[in-house]
Scaffold this motif. Structure first.
Motif, PDB file in Angstrom:
ATOM      1  N   ARG A 250       0.836  -1.203   0.000  1.00  0.00           N
ATOM      2  CA  ARG A 250       0.000   0.000   0.000  1.00  0.00           C
ATOM      3  C   ARG A 250       0.877   1.263   0.000  1.00  0.00           C
ATOM      4  O   ARG A 250       0.554   2.244  -0.673  1.00  0.00           O
ATOM      5  CB  ARG A 250      -0.906  -0.003   1.232  1.00  0.00           C
ATOM      6  CG  ARG A 250      -1.826   1.221   1.331  1.00  0.00           C
ATOM      7  CD  ARG A 250      -2.778   1.307   0.153  1.00  0.00           C
ATOM      8  NE  ARG A 250      -3.567   2.528   0.157  1.00  0.00           N
ATOM      9  CZ  ARG A 250      -4.896   2.572   0.153  1.00  0.00           C
ATOM     10  NH1 ARG A 250      -5.591   1.439   0.155  1.00  0.00           N
ATOM     11  NH2 ARG A 250      -5.536   3.713   0.148  1.00  0.00           N
ATOM     12  N   GLN A 253       1.968   1.720  -3.471  1.00  0.00           N
ATOM     13  CA  GLN A 253       0.850   2.203  -4.286  1.00  0.00           C
ATOM     14  C   GLN A 253       0.593   3.692  -4.065  1.00  0.00           C
ATOM     15  O   GLN A 253       0.321   4.430  -5.021  1.00  0.00           O
ATOM     16  CB  GLN A 253      -0.397   1.374  -3.971  1.00  0.00           C
ATOM     17  CG  GLN A 253      -0.290  -0.056  -4.463  1.00  0.00           C
ATOM     18  CD  GLN A 253      -1.300  -0.989  -3.806  1.00  0.00           C
ATOM     19  OE1 GLN A 253      -1.897  -0.660  -2.768  1.00  0.00           O
ATOM     20  NE2 GLN A 253      -1.525  -2.158  -4.397  1.00  0.00           N
ATOM     21  N   ILE A 276      -3.944   1.358 -10.190  1.00  0.00           N
ATOM     22  CA  ILE A 276      -2.926   1.759  -9.214  1.00  0.00           C
ATOM     23  C   ILE A 276      -2.925   0.840  -8.006  1.00  0.00           C
ATOM     24  O   ILE A 276      -1.871   0.429  -7.509  1.00  0.00           O
ATOM     25  CB  ILE A 276      -3.143   3.222  -8.768  1.00  0.00           C
ATOM     26  CG1 ILE A 276      -2.927   4.180  -9.936  1.00  0.00           C
ATOM     27  CG2 ILE A 276      -2.195   3.577  -7.615  1.00  0.00           C
ATOM     28  CD1 ILE A 276      -3.288   5.614  -9.622  1.00  0.00           C
ATOM     29  N   TYR A 277      -4.119   0.491  -7.510  1.00  0.00           N
ATOM     30  CA  TYR A 277      -4.191  -0.268  -6.265  1.00  0.00           C
ATOM     31  C   TYR A 277      -4.405  -1.764  -6.478  1.00  0.00           C
ATOM     32  O   TYR A 277      -4.726  -2.494  -5.558  1.00  0.00           O
ATOM     33  CB  TYR A 277      -5.247   0.348  -5.343  1.00  0.00           C
ATOM     34  CG  TYR A 277      -4.767   1.683  -4.804  1.00  0.00           C
ATOM     35  CD1 TYR A 277      -3.923   1.734  -3.702  1.00  0.00           C
ATOM     36  CD2 TYR A 277      -5.089   2.872  -5.428  1.00  0.00           C
ATOM     37  CE1 TYR A 277      -3.439   2.947  -3.224  1.00  0.00           C
ATOM     38  CE2 TYR A 277      -4.616   4.086  -4.957  1.00  0.00           C
ATOM     39  CZ  TYR A 277      -3.788   4.119  -3.858  1.00  0.00           C
ATOM     40  OH  TYR A 277      -3.303   5.315  -3.385  1.00  0.00           O
ATOM     41  N   TRP A 281       3.773  -2.369  -7.860  1.00  0.00           N
ATOM     42  CA  TRP A 281       4.847  -1.419  -8.117  1.00  0.00           C
ATOM     43  C   TRP A 281       6.197  -1.894  -7.595  1.00  0.00           C
ATOM     44  O   TRP A 281       6.894  -1.194  -6.873  1.00  0.00           O
ATOM     45  CB  TRP A 281       4.481  -0.046  -7.545  1.00  0.00           C
ATOM     46  CG  TRP A 281       3.173   0.448  -8.079  1.00  0.00           C
ATOM     47  CD1 TRP A 281       1.947   0.368  -7.462  1.00  0.00           C
ATOM     48  CD2 TRP A 281       2.936   1.026  -9.358  1.00  0.00           C
ATOM     49  NE1 TRP A 281       0.961   0.870  -8.278  1.00  0.00           N
ATOM     50  CE2 TRP A 281       1.548   1.302  -9.458  1.00  0.00           C
ATOM     51  CE3 TRP A 281       3.762   1.367 -10.437  1.00  0.00           C
ATOM     52  CZ2 TRP A 281       0.971   1.869 -10.584  1.00  0.00           C
ATOM     53  CZ3 TRP A 281       3.183   1.939 -11.561  1.00  0.00           C
ATOM     54  CH2 TRP A 281       1.805   2.188 -11.628  1.00  0.00           C
TER      55      TRP A 281
END
Length: 362
Positions: A250, A253, A276-277, A281
């Motif tokens: 998180r 993100q 994105i979530y 990444w």
């Protein structure tokens, strides 16, 4: 200087717990195929939503063992993304199989489902997807294609711990998935480590045999195997960090959301912002048409970067037989991609500086 990644800083919050876990393993007197591994295998499989987890020596071995378990005849073809890390391809050629190189989607850097069907021949036996940089591939159409042609589906999820697609986690979309826990990964060990996850009973049993000399009972060997076992110390390290993986992701993100929202330099091509979530990444990869000059500018301003990866696999000396392939999308990506700092140790102030520095680039 803001480094691209400082593993000491990343692991510092877990230092005491890691020391305690190491002491626990030392005191147990049992260091291979013990309770720590069993506990981690069960918890990681549950985290991925799969029935089985099998700890192995590293991510490359995980792919190798899955392909061994598939037992394809020599010369069988496996479709792979052309812009992956070479570890995806080495097990294919090591086992006498043939990699078939698919161009990626230039926007997402992952496999483009529409480009796969023309590559399928009578020799095709599997599709190996790579959830590159922590973003899941477009799995629904790829899985449908695999089912249509009766192909095995393998996920290289080495960079995608906790990533999701359609509400289902990476590792739970295929016949079997390979994970790496190399120290730089979102869920990183303190050395080499890996795992296979699967919902296939027979496949899980065969991989457990293969990783342990082909043996289920000591000195009784049912099939030819190898030695590739996640040891008790690394399993204990991973057990410390697994409960924090979602929170760590998180943070990644949230940082990625800031980069996507606030980096506005016209020459910097950003990754997609549509999931994105769901993405985790592992790397925040941008493109720049004059990469070396841009990286030099960032370095002068105290911002470290990295390249994942500078040379396409089919251009490596290890695969000279494939150098004549025409893969323009892949080659352009490898010329232009660079990774910005993005990890759990990066502070908001450092992110502010990185964004400002990029936006002020000449």
């Amino acid at each position: 200087m803001i480094s691209h990644l400082d593993l000491r800083q990343v692991n510092e919050p877990y230092l005491t717990a890691l020391q305690e876990a190491t002491a626990r393993v030392l005191a147990s007197g049992w260091y291979v195929l013990g309770r720590e591994l069993e506990a981690f295998e069960n918890q990681f499989a549950a985290y991925c939503g799969t029935k089985y987890g099998i700890g192995v020596g590293n991510g490359l071995d995980a792919i190798n063992l899955i392909l061994r378990a598939f037992a394809f005849p020599a010369g069988s073809e496996v479709i792979i993304p052309a812009n992956t890390y070479i570890a995806t391809i080495l097990p294919i050629t090591d086992l006498g199989l043939v990699p078939v190189w698919a161009e990626p989607d230039p926007r997402t850097y992952t496999l483009d489902a529409e480009k796969l069907e023309p590559l399928i021949t009578e020799k095709t036996r599997a599709i190996a997807v790579v959830h590159l940089y922590g973003r899941c591939c477009d799995m629904a159409p790829i899985r449908a294609l695999a089912e249509q042609y009766n192909l095995r589906l393998l996920e290289d999820a080495a960079q995608a711990h906790g990533a999701a697609y359609g509400g289902r986690k990476a590792g739970n979309w295929s016949d079997a998935a390979a994970f790496s826990f190399y120290p730089t990964k979102n869920l990183g060990a303190l050395g080499d480590a890996g795992a296979v996850v699967t919902n296939d009973d027979a496949l899980a049993q065969r991989i457990r045999l293969l990783r342990n000399y082909g043996s289920e009972q000591k000195y009784i060997h049912q099939i030819p195997g190898v030695n590739s076992r996640l040891d008790e110390v690394q399993a204990a390290m991973l057990m410390v960090k697994l409960p924090h993986l979602d929170a760590d992701n998180r943070r990644r993100q949230d940082l990625a959301a800031r980069y996507l929202r606030e980096i506005r330099h016209p020459a910097v091509i950003l990754p997609p912002a549509d999931r994105i979530y769901d993405d985790v990444w592992h790397q925040f990869v941008v493109r720049h048409p004059n990469r070396e000059a841009f990286m030099a500018y960032l370095a002068q301003q105290g911002v470290g970067t990295a390249i994942h990866y500078p040379v396409a696999p089919h251009r490596q000396d290890a695969y000279t037989d494939y150098r004549r392939l025409c893969l323009p999308v892949t080659e352009q990506l490898h010329r232009e991609v660079l990774s910005l700092p993005l990890n759990t140790a990066l502070t908001d102030a450092e992110a502010d500086y990185i964004i400002q520095t990029i936006n002020q680039a000449p």
